[in-house]
Design a protein around this motif. Structure first.
Motif, mmCIF file in Angstrom:
data_model
loop_
_atom_site.group_PDB
_atom_site.id
_atom_site.type_symbol
_atom_site.label_atom_id
_atom_site.label_comp_id
_atom_site.label_asym_id
_atom_site.label_seq_id
_atom_site.Cartn_x
_atom_site.Cartn_y
_atom_site.Cartn_z
ATOM 1 N N ILE A 115 2.597 -29.753 8.508
ATOM 2 C CA ILE A 115 2.010 -28.554 9.098
ATOM 3 C C ILE A 115 3.037 -27.817 9.953
ATOM 4 C CG2 ILE A 115 0.249 -27.742 10.736
ATOM 5 C CD1 ILE A 115 -1.435 -30.220 9.792
ATOM 6 N N LEU A 116 3.789 -28.552 10.739
ATOM 7 C CA LEU A 116 4.742 -27.926 11.655
ATOM 8 C C LEU A 116 5.866 -27.209 10.929
ATOM 9 C CD1 LEU A 116 5.012 -30.744 14.359
ATOM 10 C CD2 LEU A 116 3.920 -28.505 14.633
ATOM 11 N N THR A 117 6.261 -27.716 9.768
ATOM 12 C CA THR A 117 7.407 -27.135 9.058
ATOM 13 C C THR A 117 7.011 -26.119 7.985
ATOM 14 O OG1 THR A 117 7.425 -29.006 7.515
ATOM 15 C CG2 THR A 117 8.845 -29.163 9.461
ATOM 16 N N ALA A 118 5.725 -26.055 7.645
ATOM 17 C CA ALA A 118 5.286 -25.087 6.630
ATOM 18 C C ALA A 118 5.266 -23.685 7.216
ATOM 19 C CB ALA A 118 3.902 -25.462 6.121
ATOM 20 N N PRO A 119 5.621 -22.686 6.434
ATOM 21 C CA PRO A 119 5.526 -21.300 6.922
ATOM 22 C C PRO A 119 4.105 -20.915 7.322
ATOM 23 C CG PRO A 119 6.847 -21.405 4.927
ATOM 24 C CD PRO A 119 6.216 -22.750 5.099
ATOM 25 N N VAL A 120 3.132 -21.409 6.568
ATOM 26 C CA VAL A 120 1.729 -21.125 6.869
ATOM 27 C C VAL A 120 0.871 -22.258 6.327
ATOM 28 C CG1 VAL A 120 1.460 -19.746 4.758
ATOM 29 C CG2 VAL A 120 -0.150 -19.439 6.630
ATOM 30 N N THR A 121 -0.175 -22.577 7.057
ATOM 31 C CA THR A 121 -1.166 -23.534 6.582
ATOM 32 C C THR A 121 -2.533 -22.882 6.666
ATOM 33 O OG1 THR A 121 0.119 -25.486 7.230
ATOM 34 C CG2 THR A 121 -2.245 -25.790 6.939
ATOM 35 N N ALA A 122 -3.218 -22.833 5.546
ATOM 36 C CA ALA A 122 -4.553 -22.237 5.497
ATOM 37 C C ALA A 122 -5.599 -23.299 5.808
ATOM 38 C CB ALA A 122 -4.808 -21.634 4.122
ATOM 39 N N ILE A 123 -6.446 -23.010 6.778
ATOM 40 C CA ILE A 123 -7.636 -23.828 7.017
ATOM 41 C C ILE A 123 -8.750 -23.204 6.192
ATOM 42 C CG2 ILE A 123 -9.263 -24.747 8.701
ATOM 43 C CD1 ILE A 123 -7.148 -24.199 10.875
ATOM 44 N N ILE A 124 -9.139 -23.882 5.122
ATOM 45 C CA ILE A 124 -10.213 -23.371 4.284
ATOM 46 C C ILE A 124 -11.526 -23.900 4.850
ATOM 47 C CG2 ILE A 124 -11.249 -23.354 1.976
ATOM 48 C CD1 ILE A 124 -7.597 -24.094 2.209
ATOM 49 N N GLY A 125 -12.279 -23.003 5.423
ATOM 50 C CA GLY A 125 -13.577 -23.352 5.980
ATOM 51 C C GLY A 125 -14.682 -22.693 5.188
ATOM 52 N N TYR A 126 -15.914 -22.876 5.665
ATOM 53 C CA TYR A 126 -17.055 -22.251 4.988
ATOM 54 C C TYR A 126 -18.101 -21.873 6.026
ATOM 55 C CZ TYR A 126 -18.864 -27.078 5.310
ATOM 56 O OH TYR A 126 -19.239 -28.318 5.754
ATOM 57 N N ILE B 21 -7.351 -28.319 4.315
ATOM 58 C CA ILE B 21 -6.244 -27.443 4.691
ATOM 59 C C ILE B 21 -5.197 -27.458 3.582
ATOM 60 C CG2 ILE B 21 -6.629 -27.737 7.169
ATOM 61 C CD1 ILE B 21 -4.310 -29.647 7.298
ATOM 62 N N CYS B 22 -4.399 -26.396 3.549
ATOM 63 C CA CYS B 22 -3.382 -26.299 2.506
ATOM 64 C C CYS B 22 -2.165 -25.572 3.052
ATOM 65 C CB CYS B 22 -3.930 -25.559 1.292
ATOM 66 S SG CYS B 22 -2.759 -25.455 -0.082
ATOM 67 N N SER B 23 -1.054 -26.266 3.136
ATOM 68 C CA SER B 23 0.192 -25.627 3.531
ATOM 69 C C SER B 23 0.752 -24.840 2.353
ATOM 70 C CB SER B 23 1.209 -26.657 4.007
ATOM 71 O OG SER B 23 0.798 -27.219 5.241
ATOM 72 N N ILE B 24 1.389 -23.721 2.664
ATOM 73 C CA ILE B 24 1.894 -22.806 1.641
ATOM 74 C C ILE B 24 3.298 -22.360 2.027
ATOM 75 C CG2 ILE B 24 1.539 -20.578 0.492
ATOM 76 C CD1 ILE B 24 -1.465 -20.909 1.241
ATOM 77 N N GLY B 25 4.188 -22.348 1.057
ATOM 78 C CA GLY B 25 5.549 -21.906 1.312
ATOM 79 C C GLY B 25 6.410 -22.133 0.089
ATOM 80 N N TYR B 26 7.657 -22.445 0.348
ATOM 81 C CA TYR B 26 8.605 -22.757 -0.718
ATOM 82 C C TYR B 26 8.940 -24.234 -0.597
ATOM 83 C CZ TYR B 26 8.846 -17.702 -1.023
ATOM 84 O OH TYR B 26 8.516 -16.380 -1.158
ATOM 85 N N GLY B 27 8.430 -25.020 -1.534
ATOM 86 C CA GLY B 27 8.520 -26.463 -1.420
ATOM 87 C C GLY B 27 9.941 -26.990 -1.526
ATOM 88 N N ASP B 28 10.223 -28.008 -0.721
ATOM 89 C CA ASP B 28 11.502 -28.696 -0.777
ATOM 90 C C ASP B 28 11.425 -29.754 -1.872
ATOM 91 O OD1 ASP B 28 13.795 -30.175 -0.442
ATOM 92 O OD2 ASP B 28 13.540 -30.478 1.719
ATOM 93 N N ALA C 266 13.255 -23.572 4.599
ATOM 94 C CA ALA C 266 13.171 -22.657 5.745
ATOM 95 C C ALA C 266 13.154 -21.208 5.262
ATOM 96 C CB ALA C 266 14.335 -22.899 6.693
ATOM 97 N N LYS C 267 12.115 -20.873 4.513
ATOM 98 C CA LYS C 267 11.914 -19.511 4.002
ATOM 99 C C LYS C 267 10.526 -19.056 4.429
ATOM 100 C CE LYS C 267 13.091 -18.492 -0.182
ATOM 101 N NZ LYS C 267 13.181 -18.514 -1.668
ATOM 102 N N PRO C 268 10.418 -17.882 5.028
ATOM 103 C CA PRO C 268 9.124 -17.445 5.552
ATOM 104 C C PRO C 268 8.174 -16.985 4.461
ATOM 105 C CG PRO C 268 10.744 -15.729 5.870
ATOM 106 C CD PRO C 268 11.491 -16.917 5.313
ATOM 107 N N VAL C 269 6.891 -16.977 4.799
ATOM 108 C CA VAL C 269 5.844 -16.357 3.994
ATOM 109 C C VAL C 269 5.310 -15.192 4.809
ATOM 110 C CG1 VAL C 269 3.532 -16.649 3.020
ATOM 111 C CG2 VAL C 269 5.244 -18.456 2.733
ATOM 112 N N SER C 270 5.359 -14.007 4.244
ATOM 113 C CA SER C 270 4.988 -12.807 4.987
ATOM 114 C C SER C 270 3.477 -12.613 5.026
ATOM 115 C CB SER C 270 5.637 -11.575 4.357
ATOM 116 O OG SER C 270 5.049 -11.311 3.088
#
Length: 202
Positions: A83-94, A175-182, A30-34
């Motif tokens: 997805i719900l618990t990650a601080p941010v999830t990037a949708i990599i599109g093109y 997609i790729c979730s990003i944060g501080y992994g548990d 539970a640590k945010p990504v700014s």
């Protein structure tokens, strides 16, 4: 211990952080990504090479609870909590029409003309190079001290409609979730092959 082939080689600790000890996480602390960290990831990611500097990736950084719930609802059940618990999830599109940007992205020649009238070729190029950019994104995030959890396992067409609906030539890749992994969310690392198994020097 990594052999130093050149005095510009990264340290063993840096290589551990980016590659050897990095993992794909399934849960998050539970640590945010700014927003500043998100911008920092992009500023590194964009420097990775793409064909003719086409830069086809179009990324939606899903941070709000509303956006997380929308994306999670379009993912397979096993990916929703990630997805719900990650601080941010990037949708990599093109962008299939990436070539419209080439006059300023690749000004050395008329690169736009290489792709006009060939939508299928543009799709292949955009998918391949956005995949590269997605990999650069993960390396950038790891280099900045963050962890990643890349995923497929979602309804691409539904995600395209929900997040790229106003840009019909933009399509989701992964997609790729990003944060501080548990650490509790990962299992023992899967095997990695030795060089000789899948490689040869010709």
């Amino acid at each position: 211990m990594t052999k130093q082939f050149h005095d510009r080689s990264l340290s063993a600790d840096a290589l551990d952080q980016i590659f050897r000890e990095a993992r794909s996480y399934n849960g998050w602390l539970a640590k945010p990504v700014s927003d500043e960290q998100v911008h920092a990831i992009y500023e590194l990611m964009k420097m990775g090479p793409t064909s003719a500097n086409m830069q086809p990736a179009r990324i939606v950084w899903v941070k709000s609870e509303e956006a997380k719930e929308k994306l999670a609802s379009l993912a397979m059940e096993g990916n929703r909590e990630k997805i719900l618990t990650a601080p941010v999830t990037a949708i990599i599109g093109y962008d299939i029409d990436f070539h419209d940007e080439l006059p300023w992205l690749f000004p050395h020649t008329d690169a736009k003309s290489w792709f006009e009238g060939d939508q299928e070729g543009r799709k292949q190029g955009a998918f391949r190079n956005s995949s590269l950019q997605g990999a650069y994104l993960m390396l950038a995030a790891r280099a900045l001290g963050l962890d990643c959890g890349p995923m497929s396992g979602f309804d691409n067409a539904a995600v395209d409609e929900a997040f790229f609906g106003d840009e019909p030539k933009h399509k989701s890749n992964f997609i790729c979730s990003i944060g501080y992994g548990d650490p509790k969310s990962i299992f023992e690392r899967s095997p990695r092959p030795d060089f000789d198994r899948f490689n040869r020097i010709a």
